[in-house]
Design a protein around this motif. Structure first.
Motif, PDB file in Angstrom:
ATOM      1  N   PRO A   6      21.273  21.109  88.803  1.00 31.23           N
ATOM      2  CA  PRO A   6      21.263  20.240  89.977  1.00 31.23           C
ATOM      3  C   PRO A   6      22.129  18.994  89.846  1.00 31.23           C
ATOM      4  CG  PRO A   6      19.217  20.000  88.747  1.00 31.23           C
ATOM      5  CD  PRO A   6      19.985  21.095  88.082  1.00 31.23           C
ATOM      6  N   GLN A   7      22.763  18.642  90.957  1.00 31.29           N
ATOM      7  CA  GLN A   7      23.461  17.375  91.128  1.00 31.29           C
ATOM      8  C   GLN A   7      23.133  16.868  92.541  1.00 31.29           C
ATOM      9  OE1 GLN A   7      26.080  15.882  88.354  1.00 31.29           O
ATOM     10  NE2 GLN A   7      24.058  16.680  87.833  1.00 31.29           N
ATOM     11  N   PHE A   8      23.493  15.639  92.842  1.00 28.83           N
ATOM     12  CA  PHE A   8      23.017  14.968  94.056  1.00 28.83           C
ATOM     13  C   PHE A   8      23.875  15.282  95.277  1.00 28.83           C
ATOM     14  CE2 PHE A   8      22.528  11.012  96.677  1.00 28.83           C
ATOM     15  CZ  PHE A   8      21.178  11.156  96.965  1.00 28.83           C
ATOM     16  N   HIS A   9      23.199  15.734  96.339  1.00 23.88           N
ATOM     17  CA  HIS A   9      23.858  16.031  97.614  1.00 23.88           C
ATOM     18  C   HIS A   9      23.345  15.109  98.734  1.00 23.88           C
ATOM     19  CE1 HIS A   9      26.274  18.381 100.259  1.00 23.88           C
ATOM     20  NE2 HIS A   9      25.337  19.146 100.754  1.00 23.88           N
ATOM     21  N   GLY A  10      22.276  14.354  98.423  1.00 24.23           N
ATOM     22  CA  GLY A  10      21.703  13.448  99.410  1.00 24.23           C
ATOM     23  C   GLY A  10      20.189  13.449  99.311  1.00 24.23           C
ATOM     24  N   ARG A  11      19.553  12.472  99.965  1.00 29.91           N
ATOM     25  CA  ARG A  11      18.085  12.502  99.995  1.00 29.91           C
ATOM     26  C   ARG A  11      17.626  13.677 100.835  1.00 29.91           C
ATOM     27  NH1 ARG A  11      14.741   7.624 102.661  1.00 29.91           N
ATOM     28  NH2 ARG A  11      15.233   8.862 104.534  1.00 29.91           N
ATOM     29  N   GLU A  12      18.192  13.822 102.044  1.00 30.30           N
ATOM     30  CA  GLU A  12      17.967  14.994 102.877  1.00 30.30           C
ATOM     31  C   GLU A  12      19.279  15.353 103.574  1.00 30.30           C
ATOM     32  OE1 GLU A  12      15.271  12.174 104.317  1.00 30.30           O
ATOM     33  OE2 GLU A  12      17.268  11.439 103.861  1.00 30.30           O
ATOM     34  N   HIS A  13      19.365  16.545 104.120  1.00 35.60           N
ATOM     35  CA  HIS A  13      20.612  17.007 104.733  1.00 35.60           C
ATOM     36  C   HIS A  13      20.635  16.683 106.227  1.00 35.60           C
ATOM     37  CE1 HIS A  13      24.210  19.241 105.474  1.00 35.60           C
ATOM     38  NE2 HIS A  13      24.184  19.891 104.303  1.00 35.60           N
TER      39      HIS A  13
ATOM     40  N   LEU B 298      18.842   8.843  94.964  1.00 35.80           N
ATOM     41  CA  LEU B 298      19.254   8.987  93.568  1.00 35.80           C
ATOM     42  C   LEU B 298      18.104   8.668  92.612  1.00 35.80           C
ATOM     43  CD1 LEU B 298      22.821   7.489  93.899  1.00 35.80           C
ATOM     44  CD2 LEU B 298      22.315   9.763  92.991  1.00 35.80           C
ATOM     45  N   GLU B 299      17.279   7.701  92.960  1.00 31.51           N
ATOM     46  CA  GLU B 299      16.102   7.397  92.137  1.00 31.51           C
ATOM     47  C   GLU B 299      15.111   8.554  92.163  1.00 31.51           C
ATOM     48  OE1 GLU B 299      14.798   3.775  93.927  1.00 31.51           O
ATOM     49  OE2 GLU B 299      16.208   2.508  92.794  1.00 31.51           O
ATOM     50  N   LEU B 300      14.901   9.137  93.344  1.00 33.79           N
ATOM     51  CA  LEU B 300      14.001  10.284  93.462  1.00 33.79           C
ATOM     52  C   LEU B 300      14.549  11.490  92.711  1.00 33.79           C
ATOM     53  CD1 LEU B 300      13.031  10.005  97.252  1.00 33.79           C
ATOM     54  CD2 LEU B 300      11.514   9.635  95.294  1.00 33.79           C
ATOM     55  N   PHE B 301      15.858  11.671  92.748  1.00 31.01           N
ATOM     56  CA  PHE B 301      16.499  12.777  92.020  1.00 31.01           C
ATOM     57  C   PHE B 301      16.180  12.660  90.526  1.00 31.01           C
ATOM     58  CE2 PHE B 301      19.795  14.761  89.543  1.00 31.01           C
ATOM     59  CZ  PHE B 301      20.157  15.895  90.248  1.00 31.01           C
ATOM     60  N   GLU B 302      16.341  11.463  89.980  1.00 35.23           N
ATOM     61  CA  GLU B 302      16.075  11.269  88.555  1.00 35.23           C
ATOM     62  C   GLU B 302      14.604  11.506  88.219  1.00 35.23           C
ATOM     63  OE1 GLU B 302      16.768   8.006  84.967  1.00 35.23           O
ATOM     64  OE2 GLU B 302      17.073   7.398  87.057  1.00 35.23           O
ATOM     65  N   GLN B 303      13.710  11.029  89.069  1.00 32.17           N
ATOM     66  CA  GLN B 303      12.278  11.250  88.843  1.00 32.17           C
ATOM     67  C   GLN B 303      11.933  12.734  88.904  1.00 32.17           C
ATOM     68  OE1 GLN B 303      10.099   8.838  91.683  1.00 32.17           O
ATOM     69  NE2 GLN B 303      11.340   7.033  91.219  1.00 32.17           N
ATOM     70  N   PHE B 304      12.576  13.440  89.827  1.00 38.66           N
ATOM     71  CA  PHE B 304      12.259  14.839  90.085  1.00 38.66           C
ATOM     72  C   PHE B 304      12.789  15.762  88.996  1.00 38.66           C
ATOM     73  CE2 PHE B 304      12.755  18.885  92.433  1.00 38.66           C
ATOM     74  CZ  PHE B 304      11.490  19.004  92.976  1.00 38.66           C
ATOM     75  N   PHE B 305      14.051  15.564  88.603  1.00 38.89           N
ATOM     76  CA  PHE B 305      14.684  16.466  87.650  1.00 38.89           C
ATOM     77  C   PHE B 305      14.666  15.938  86.216  1.00 38.89           C
ATOM     78  CE2 PHE B 305      16.806  17.933  91.629  1.00 38.89           C
ATOM     79  CZ  PHE B 305      16.404  19.260  91.567  1.00 38.89           C
TER      80      PHE B 305
ATOM     81  N   LEU C  72      19.243  18.555  97.662  1.00 41.27           N
ATOM     82  CA  LEU C  72      18.554  17.557  98.478  1.00 41.27           C
ATOM     83  C   LEU C  72      17.156  17.395  97.904  1.00 41.27           C
ATOM     84  CD1 LEU C  72      20.597  16.805 100.647  1.00 41.27           C
ATOM     85  CD2 LEU C  72      20.642  19.293 100.346  1.00 41.27           C
ATOM     86  N   ILE C  73      16.686  16.184  97.888  1.00 43.07           N
ATOM     87  CA  ILE C  73      15.407  15.897  97.232  1.00 43.07           C
ATOM     88  C   ILE C  73      14.257  15.772  98.227  1.00 43.07           C
ATOM     89  CG2 ILE C  73      15.404  13.364  97.196  1.00 43.07           C
ATOM     90  CD1 ILE C  73      14.937  15.731  94.180  1.00 43.07           C
ATOM     91  N   ALA C  74      14.571  15.779  99.534  1.00 39.58           N
ATOM     92  CA  ALA C  74      13.532  15.609 100.556  1.00 39.58           C
ATOM     93  C   ALA C  74      13.903  16.361 101.827  1.00 39.58           C
ATOM     94  CB  ALA C  74      13.336  14.124 100.872  1.00 39.58           C
ATOM     95  N   ASN C  75      12.899  16.567 102.670  1.00 38.29           N
ATOM     96  CA  ASN C  75      13.067  17.193 103.978  1.00 38.29           C
ATOM     97  C   ASN C  75      12.213  16.429 104.991  1.00 38.29           C
ATOM     98  OD1 ASN C  75      14.724  19.721 103.535  1.00 38.29           O
ATOM     99  ND2 ASN C  75      13.128  20.049 102.003  1.00 38.29           N
TER     100      ASN C  75
END
Length: 376
Positions: free
Chosen positions: A145-152, A216-223, A94-97
């Protein structure tokens, strides 16, 4: 395993695409997500009558710490396959909380989030966690890492729950905990707000599509790279999400079996098998083994998982082991991490002894291999 489980495992594995390779994958959900902030908060909630001890996620699960990663990497780095690769855990992240302060400032009328990097910095003794993940987990391909969602969580449903004046959720919010332990006073959904991709109408579905695109955009920016594979939280998602996933680089579905929202909190079971594809060319596979020591510390997870791997290999399928982050977390109860890592070490020892030719790969690597095989 009982007879019914043996028959089920054989049915899951004999269907569809196969290979003579002996691949081992560990797919692990929830990395980056907050749940129980600390042992002090756990004790506080328990003292106020919130039954956090009855669910192994609220009892053991916490944002991964630098110590958690160091000890996990110590175990993983002590093994290699015949090609010299360490075991790799696919960390479905998850990329956010939630940003509790901003939500509270809005009087629970607006949802706000913080990036997981902010969450790490906010948690005590966690400032080095992200760098450790990048330097060892990613660079050495042990926690990929792979994508599970923006937040859970589902923002709309979480706000609805917070505004329903449910006492245990009020206490949880005050202590910055995400509970989701099942209070039906606020929701008719089976997983309440923990299922990020569940919806009740087309308006909410479109909101989820936008959240997914942003995530998904945030995931790419982050990782620094796109996520090629995806698995939905709580295994609930609509096939209508596939277009958004495809447009943003997701080529593979880790979970061939999922629950499809059909409105009013109801879902239907959807089954796909090894090598099945959809209209966007996305490939599906199945998780066919389970390793969850935190769920029941007294159960023989090593021998059970080994039996499931044997069935998978018998039918020419990779062994895809389902093993959530919670099994390797020790911030609340250190013995939980100790037990999980000890059993993981025992499992990996048994695997390399039984199958010296085994190959450790991540989910996106499996997808690439399957894609090349299917499209020959």
């Amino acid at each position: 395993m009982n007879v019914r489980k043996i028959l089920t495992k054989n049915y899951i594995n004999f269907r569809g695409w196969s290979t003579n390779k002996k691949f081992i994958l560990i797919e692990s959900d929830d990395w980056g997500a907050i749940r129980m902030p600390s042992k002090a908060v756990y004790d506080e909630l328990l003292s106020k009558g919130v039954p956090v001890d009855r669910n192994y996620f609220t009892k053991y699960d916490c944002l991964e710490s630098n110590q958690d990663l160091e000890q996990l990497f110590h175990v993983l780095s002590s093994f290699k396959d015949r090609k010299g690769n360490h075991p790799v855990i696919t960390a479905n992240a998850l990329i956010a909380n939630p940003d509790f302060e901003k939500v509270e400032a809005s009087k629970f009328s607006e949802y706000h989030y913080e990036l997981v990097s902010e969450t790490y910095n906010r948690y005590e003794n966690n400032s080095k966690t992200l760098q450790n993940w990048k330097d060892n987990g990613i660079a050495k391909r042990m926690l990929w890492p792979q994508f599970h969602g923006r937040e859970h969580l589902n923002p709309k449903e979480w706000l609805k729950t917070l505004n329903a004046n449910v006492e245990q959720e009020k206490i949880g919010f005050e202590n910055r905990a995400i509970l989701g332990i099942g209070n039906k006073l606020s929701s008719k959904r089976s997983n309440e707000y923990m299922a990020a991709f569940e919806f009740e109408d087309e308006i909410e579905m479109n909101q989820i599509h936008q959240i997914t695109k942003e995530g998904l955009e945030l995931f790419e920016q982050f990782f620094g790279f796109k996520s090629k594979s995806f698995v939905a939280s709580c295994s609930i998602r609509s096939d209508k999400l596939d277009k958004v996933l495809s447009e943003n680089g997701v080529m593979y579905h880790q979970l061939g079996q999922h629950l499809e929202p059909i409105g009013e909190g109801k879902c239907k079971l959807v089954n796909r098998f090894w090598g099945d594809t959809n209209q966007y060319g996305q490939i599906y596979w199945r998780r066919n083994a389970t390793f969850e020591p935190s769920r029941d510390p007294s159960f023989d997870w090593v021998n059970s998982c080994m039996a499931e791997i044997k069935i998978a290999f018998r039918w020419g399928k990779p062994a895809v082991i389902n093993s959530h982050r919670v099994n390797y977390i020790g911030s609340i109860f250190e013995e939980n991490r100790e037990n999980g890592l000890k059993l993981l070490q025992n499992l990996l020892q048994a695997i390399v002894k039984e199958w010296p030719e085994v190959e450790f790969i991540s989910s996106d690597q499996l997808g690439d291999f399957m894609s090349e095989s299917i499209n020959k």
